[in-house]
Structure formats: C-alpha cells, structure tokens
Design an enzyme around this catalytic site. Structure first.
Site, PDB file in Angstrom:
ATOM      1  N   LYS A  88      40.852  39.894  32.040  1.00  0.00           N
ATOM      2  CA  LYS A  88      41.193  41.143  31.334  1.00  0.00           C
ATOM      3  C   LYS A  88      39.990  42.087  31.298  1.00  0.00           C
ATOM      4  CE  LYS A  88      45.496  40.448  30.234  1.00  0.00           C
ATOM      5  NZ  LYS A  88      46.549  41.213  30.885  1.00  0.00           N
ATOM      6  N   SER A  90      43.781  42.555  25.985  1.00  0.00           N
ATOM      7  CA  SER A  90      43.971  41.583  24.913  1.00  0.00           C
ATOM      8  C   SER A  90      42.756  41.534  24.004  1.00  0.00           C
ATOM      9  CB  SER A  90      44.179  40.208  25.551  1.00  0.00           C
ATOM     10  OG  SER A  90      44.119  39.205  24.573  1.00  0.00           O
ATOM     11  N   ARG A 133      44.816  35.128  11.941  1.00  0.00           N
ATOM     12  CA  ARG A 133      45.048  36.041  13.069  1.00  0.00           C
ATOM     13  C   ARG A 133      45.787  37.289  12.609  1.00  0.00           C
ATOM     14  NH1 ARG A 133      42.172  32.788  14.686  1.00  0.00           N
ATOM     15  NH2 ARG A 133      42.215  31.550  16.602  1.00  0.00           N
ATOM     16  N   ASN A 173      57.224  34.113  35.488  1.00  0.00           N
ATOM     17  CA  ASN A 173      57.298  33.643  34.090  1.00  0.00           C
ATOM     18  C   ASN A 173      58.439  34.323  33.353  1.00  0.00           C
ATOM     19  OD1 ASN A 173      56.310  31.960  32.039  1.00  0.00           O
ATOM     20  ND2 ASN A 173      55.236  33.682  31.084  1.00  0.00           N
ATOM     21  N   TYR A 191      41.011  33.539  31.461  1.00  0.00           N
ATOM     22  CA  TYR A 191      42.044  34.561  31.208  1.00  0.00           C
ATOM     23  C   TYR A 191      41.411  35.823  30.617  1.00  0.00           C
ATOM     24  CZ  TYR A 191      45.531  37.048  28.401  1.00  0.00           C
ATOM     25  OH  TYR A 191      46.291  38.027  27.818  1.00  0.00           O
ATOM     26  N   LYS A 229      48.959  34.592  31.469  1.00  0.00           N
ATOM     27  CA  LYS A 229      48.370  34.789  30.140  1.00  0.00           C
ATOM     28  C   LYS A 229      48.048  33.516  29.361  1.00  0.00           C
ATOM     29  CE  LYS A 229      52.795  34.877  27.799  1.00  0.00           C
ATOM     30  NZ  LYS A 229      53.593  35.372  26.720  1.00  0.00           N
ATOM     31  N   ILE A 272      56.952  41.082  26.521  1.00  0.00           N
ATOM     32  CA  ILE A 272      56.609  42.418  26.021  1.00  0.00           C
ATOM     33  C   ILE A 272      57.243  43.486  26.915  1.00  0.00           C
ATOM     34  CG2 ILE A 272      54.687  43.995  25.521  1.00  0.00           C
ATOM     35  CD1 ILE A 272      53.056  41.343  24.916  1.00  0.00           C
ATOM     36  N   LEU A 276      51.560  30.021  18.248  1.00  0.00           N
ATOM     37  CA  LEU A 276      52.040  29.523  16.956  1.00  0.00           C
ATOM     38  C   LEU A 276      53.493  29.906  16.630  1.00  0.00           C
ATOM     39  CD1 LEU A 276      51.287  28.061  14.302  1.00  0.00           C
ATOM     40  CD2 LEU A 276      50.587  30.286  13.408  1.00  0.00           C
TER      41      LEU A 276
END
Ligand code: NAD
Ligand code: UD1
Length: 336
Positions: free
Chosen positions: A153, A125, A231, A36, A149, A85, A13, A200
């Site tokens: 947040k 998130s 989703r 990452n 996780y 994440k 992102i 996914l």
C-alpha cells in the site's frame, strides 16, 4: 466525470461503492478478476439500485486485456480497489502480494496515462501507519507498515505521489481506511470472506450464526481499559460516502490529497462482543488466547481533515454496524 471504472468492484467495499455511484447517477464499469469475489454480487447491486452496470472479468496483471478495457470504453475516473488484503497471507506469499498489488497498479496507471485519464481514487489502509505512539492518528504521522501487505500500500501511495510530481495534471485521492465493517441496509450485499474470516466482525457474525464454535480473543494484556485491542471501526456505507465526496473534490480542487476514513472512536474487542450480543440477543462464546503476531494495542483515526476538506461525516455508529452485519449474515448464511 460521469464514467467511473471501479477496479475490484465485485469485492466487499467495491460492491457498496457501485451502489453509491449508480444511485448518484454515475455510469459504472467494474473490472475484477473474481479472485476474491463472485459475479453474483453484481446482480445484487442491480437489484438494489434498479440500474445496470458493465462488468469485465479482467486481471490487472494481464496487460493486453487491461489495455483493451481502456480502448473499448469511455472512462473519466478510476476508483482503484483491486488488490489482495490478507496480512497473514502476505507474510507467507510476499512476491504474490507485490506482484498483484504493485504491478497491478502500475499496469493500471500506465494505461490511464496512455489514454490521458488522470483521475484516481485509491484504497489505501491505516496499516501504512504501523504502531503509533500519538493517538488519534493524523495523516501527517510517519508511516511504517509492519507487513508485506502494508508495504504494498505504501509503495503504491508513493508511486502515485511520484506520478503527480512528474505531471500535476493528475488528480489523486488516497484514502486510508481504518476498519471497515457493516453491510448494505437491504441485507443483499456484505462482506463474504473465503473460509474462516481473518477479521473480527465477520468472525463474530459467524459465531453468532452458529457456523463457528467460538471466538478466540487475541490477547487481554494490552495497555487498554479492558486489555483487548482497540480499533476504529467504520460502517462501509460511511466509507463509501467518503469516496463519492473524494471524487467530487477531485473536480472542484484538482491535485493530490490523502485522507483518513474512520470515525475517530476506538472500540475494544470486548466492547464489540457486548454490542453484538446486545443487538442480536445471541451469546458469543469466546476464549482468551495469546496475542496475534503483528497486532498493535490501539489504533484510531483523526478524521478532522476528511471532515473539513471533503465535507464528509459518518452517519452510522456501532449499533448500525452490528445490526447491518447481522441482517446480512442472517439473510445470506453461506454468502453469495
Ligand atoms: P475484496 O477482496 O473484497 O475486494 C478486492 C477485489 O479485487 C476482489 O473482488 C478481487 O477479486 C479483486 N482483485 C484482486 N486482485 C485483482 C487483480 N489483480 N485484478 C483484478 N481484480 C483483482 O476486498 P475489500 O475489503 O473490498 O477491499 C478493497 C480494497 O480496500 C483493497 O485494496 C484493500 O486492500 C483495501 N482495504 C480494505 C480494508 C478492509 O478491511 N476491507 C481495509 C483497508 C484497505
Ligand atoms: C486488520 C489488518 C489490517 C487491515 C485491517 C482492516 C491484521 C494484522 N491487520 O487489522 O492490515 O488494514 O484489518 O481490515 O490482520 N481479533 C480477535 N479475534 C479474531 C480477530 C480479531 O481478538 O478472531 C482482534 C484483533 O486482535 C484486533 C481486533 O480484533 O485487536 C480487530 O482485528 P481485525 O478485524 O483483524 O482488524 P485489525 O487487526 O485492526
């Protein structure tokens, strides 16, 4: 507010945010430890925009190096994406997640306070909501994350609220992302997961590209129209546009704000597979397996607050999400 520090700016992102910031004439300083991500992505960002940016390889856990970044650079605002994440990994390595995400953010905010930099946009998130009975999910819904996780947040969100309560000169935007997917239209930057993807859309893309044999569908016995999980997928470019709007809003209407960034539409796993097959002409071999631990049936956002307060809306639908993921996958079969 012209000089923006983007923590985690080499990530999926973050790299798209850098493109948007540079295109909007901001000056960009990326801080990333590359845990990452790869620095090569920043060359792609420069290629796309024809502009340069600064990069420092720094870990937010390294207080000395983080302090030096603030001493040596002029920074007006921070977009804070740096963090780990992966939900499954967070279950196995909770201390690692709490240290990296919570302590990293604490170090960042201490530095910001010391230098009187009080403008921050934070990547939260939808995972903070956990399972909700009332859909679509509004920002006012009670939070109850179901994994470490998600709890990192929520802790960070609460820390930011406490910082604001103690000093209302802070301007804070908390953005709760639903399911970001897609890639830049150029096909030069996109999501580049390490090893086998957890999520996914990148998984489907790798099956379509023949890198993975088949998709496992995690359950078809959910209380949804076709039994598979639903989703709210949002194109990364629309997500990024929300950050630029949030940054502008911090100047226009200082204070603390919290917005959902999704599309408000829910898609099931089978619908995503069908959309991807239709756009790519590739068959996605799949197999129904048991539910994934921690998954919920349906998650989608009420985005009316972001639309109203940020004057933000999405331009890309499922077709564009699939087309852009596929272009990125085809142009970069092994990532960066
Ligand atoms: P990403 O892993 O691609 O990007 C995160 C970046 O942060 C990476 O480049 C990594 O190297 C860097 N980083 C991690 N810990 C760091 C540290 N201690 N110091 C410096 N750099 C560090 O992930 P992304 O998908 O781009 O996500 C960005 C942010 O958005 C994360 O905070 C994530 O939790 C949040 N988010 C992502 C999603 C999603 O589905 N991608 C959904 C909701 C929220
Ligand atoms: C995941 C994270 C969530 C994070 C979100 C955004 C988990 C449990 N949750 O959510 O914290 O905020 O990503 O990136 O990891 N699916 C399959 N097969 C697969 C992969 C996924 O059937 O190989 C299904 C899932 O069961 C789900 C849907 O696809 O119904 C979407 O999954 P995924 O992309 O992992 O996102 P989330 O589970 O929503």
């Amino acid at each position: 507010m012209k000089n923006i520090l983007v923590t985690g700016g080499a990530g999926y992102i973050g790299s798209h945010i850098c493109v948007a910031l540079l295109n909007a004439d901001y000056k960009v300083l990326v801080l990333d430890n590359l845990s990452n991500s790869k620095v090569a992505v920043l060359e792609r960002v420069k290629e796309i925009t024809g502009r340069s940016l600064q990069f420092v390889k720094v870990d937010l856990l390294d207080t000395q190096k983080t302090a030096a970044v603030f001493e040596e650079n002029s920074i007006d605002a921070v977009i804070h994406l740096a963090g780990l994440k992966a939900v499954g990994e967070s279950n196995k390595l909770p201390l690692h997640y709490y240290r990296n995400n919570v302590v990293g953010t604490l170090n960042l905010c201490e530095r910001m306070a010391k230098h009187n930099i009080k403008n921050i946009v934070f990547s939260s998130s939808a995972t903070v909501y956990g399972e909700q009975q009332v859909l679509p999910i509004k920002e006012s819904a009670a939070t109850s994350p179901t994994n470490p996780y998600g709890r990192t947040k929520l802790i960070i969100e609460n820390m930011l609220r406490d910082i604001y309560n103690a000093d209302p000169d802070w301007n804070i935007s908390i953005l709760r992302y639903f399911n970001p997917v897609g890639a830049h239209k150029s096909g030069k930057i996109g999501e580049n997961p390490r090893g086998i993807p957890n999520n996914l859309m990148p998984y489907i893309a790798q099956v379509a590209a023949g890198r993975i044999e088949r998709l496992c569908i995690y359950g078809n016995d959910y209380p949804t129209a076709d039994g598979t999980g639903v989703r709210d997928y949002i194109h990364v470019l629309d997500l990024v546009a929300g950050h630029i709007k949030a940054l502008q809003k911090l100047v226009e209407r200082p204070g603390i704000m919290n917005h959902n960034l999704g599309t408000g539409a829910g898609y099931s796993v089978l619908e995503i597979i069908a959309a991807f097959e239709a756009i790519t002409g590739k068959k996605i071999p799949c197999e129904i397996v048991g539910r994934r631990e921690g998954d919920v049936a349906i998650v989608y956002a009420d985005c009316s607050l972001a639309k109203r307060e940020l004057a933000w809306s999405v331009d890309n639908g499922m077709r564009e999400m699939c087309e852009d993921v596929w272009r990125w996958q085809m142009q970069n079969p092994t990532g960066y």
